[in-house]
Design an enzyme around this catalytic site. Sequence first.
Site, PDB file in Angstrom:
ATOM      1  N   SER A 119      -2.022 -10.209   3.216  1.00 46.71           N
ATOM      2  CA  SER A 119      -1.925  -8.926   3.897  1.00 46.71           C
ATOM      3  C   SER A 119      -1.415  -9.207   5.305  1.00 46.71           C
ATOM      4  O   SER A 119      -2.059  -9.932   6.072  1.00 46.71           O
ATOM      5  CB  SER A 119      -3.298  -8.251   3.951  1.00 46.71           C
ATOM      6  OG  SER A 119      -3.218  -7.045   4.685  1.00 46.71           O
TER       7      SER A 119
ATOM      8  N   ASP B  64       0.816  -1.216   0.000  1.00 53.07           N
ATOM      9  CA  ASP B  64       0.000   0.000   0.000  1.00 53.07           C
ATOM     10  C   ASP B  64       0.847   1.262   0.000  1.00 53.07           C
ATOM     11  O   ASP B  64       0.703   2.132  -0.862  1.00 53.07           O
ATOM     12  CB  ASP B  64      -0.939   0.010   1.211  1.00 53.07           C
ATOM     13  CG  ASP B  64      -1.978  -1.104   1.160  1.00 53.07           C
ATOM     14  OD1 ASP B  64      -2.410  -1.450   0.058  1.00 53.07           O
ATOM     15  OD2 ASP B  64      -2.333  -1.624   2.222  1.00 53.07           O
TER      16      ASP B  64
ATOM     17  N   ARG C 123      -0.922   1.104  16.284  1.00 55.15           N
ATOM     18  CA  ARG C 123      -1.281   2.248  15.459  1.00 55.15           C
ATOM     19  C   ARG C 123      -1.246   3.581  16.215  1.00 55.15           C
ATOM     20  O   ARG C 123      -0.718   4.568  15.690  1.00 55.15           O
ATOM     21  CB  ARG C 123      -2.663   2.029  14.830  1.00 55.15           C
ATOM     22  CG  ARG C 123      -2.704   0.849  13.864  1.00 55.15           C
ATOM     23  CD  ARG C 123      -1.637   0.988  12.789  1.00 55.15           C
ATOM     24  NE  ARG C 123      -1.723  -0.074  11.799  1.00 55.15           N
ATOM     25  CZ  ARG C 123      -0.702  -0.872  11.478  1.00 55.15           C
ATOM     26  NH1 ARG C 123       0.454  -0.749  12.102  1.00 55.15           N
ATOM     27  NH2 ARG C 123      -0.834  -1.791  10.550  1.00 55.15           N
TER      28      ARG C 123
ATOM     29  N   ASP D  52      -7.773   0.091  10.848  1.00 55.54           N
ATOM     30  CA  ASP D  52      -6.595   0.935  11.058  1.00 55.54           C
ATOM     31  C   ASP D  52      -6.811   2.382  10.659  1.00 55.54           C
ATOM     32  O   ASP D  52      -6.219   3.298  11.236  1.00 55.54           O
ATOM     33  CB  ASP D  52      -5.388   0.360  10.303  1.00 55.54           C
ATOM     34  CG  ASP D  52      -4.755  -0.805  11.043  1.00 55.54           C
ATOM     35  OD1 ASP D  52      -5.032  -0.958  12.248  1.00 55.54           O
ATOM     36  OD2 ASP D  52      -3.981  -1.553  10.415  1.00 55.54           O
TER      37      ASP D  52
END
Length: 408
Positions: free
Chosen positions: A179, A18, A98, A127
């Site tokens: 992922s 990404d 995060r 996220d």
Amino acid sequence: MKKEDIKKVVLAYSGGLDTSIIIPWLKENYNNCEVIAVSGNVGQADELEGLEEKALKTGASKLYVEDLTEEFVNDFIIPTVKAGALYEEYMLGTSFARPAIAKRLVEIAIAEGADAICHGCTGKGNDQVRFELTIKAFAPDMPIIAPWREWDIKSREEEIEYAEAHNVPLKINRETNYSKDKNLWHLSHEGLDLEDAGNEPMYEKPGFLEMGVSPIEAPDAPTYITLDFEQGVPVAYNDKKMSAKEIILALNEVGGANGIGLLDIIENRLVGMKCRGVYETPGGAILYFAHNYLETLTLDKMTAHKKQELSLTFADLVYNGQWFTPLREALSAFVDKTQENVTGKVRLKLYKGNIIKAGVWSDYALYSEELATFGEDNVYDQKDSAGFINLFGLPITVEARMKANLKK
């Protein structure tokens, strides 16, 4: 802020699929803006290798690699473990990483005079919420760019095509395109064959597991370990004093070798859908188990039960990206109070994916062998229980008599 006014963007950069293509995409779609990449090191190890060269090659003006590992462990992981917070069995590995990363993103964005912060989270995931709520907590007026909510790319396959067309180097291919999210606490796997809930995870396939082995491939002999805690914080492993970070890394090694900490879960995402993921959390599974084991010895009944109730709320807050909120801080204050006597030693036996209790000791133990014994004792008069039961059962007795009278 209008697109043409955005001259400098700070990007949360992992070097994965990404964020690798986001750098050229930003420059194409935001007037060739300057892109400053920021990678928060939360223990992803080899994933950081070659990151600067890759970021600069794909168009970033610079790369910050920030070592957040100690802060990540001490300010996020340990408070969550002390709370006993689990979200549907999930040990929150991505969830509390995060806010740690996003907090540093904001600090760098402010220092660099950035016009916006960008992240590579999809519009389907949790996220995006975790990053953006943390950004709002520290820079409420900072514009946020989320390419997955803007661009025409619709799948990871199309991302790979974009990367190939823009000469963006990738470490993955179309066949191994899981992922993943990795840090010193866990590794998650999503996508590919795991999207079919009927498929068994390929635990024995070489290369699938990265932090350990399948229980089937674990040693045939058990491994004994000990952990020491002071006020709920791990302070020693096998009688050797260590930092909490060092203990987690050591537990990852021994846990992984014994097939500990695998979780296959269909979880309820914040955005409303269910998602299937496989998690490796070998050290975390041991730490949660050991901490809870010690609490059974040192917490009184009312505190333990209320703490279990509130741990669900704590887990929801962490999962939902609400770390920097008054309620989470208040719950942590409650948890810290409960941990004042959670000091002692735990011994565990690890065997083929199982964690087995093998002894617990504490100077603050509320367990009394003399009271609990089935043998003769001089401290408990069993006749006292008759009066206790009469009083405890009085409401039941009164109601039963009332019903009996109505039938007359």
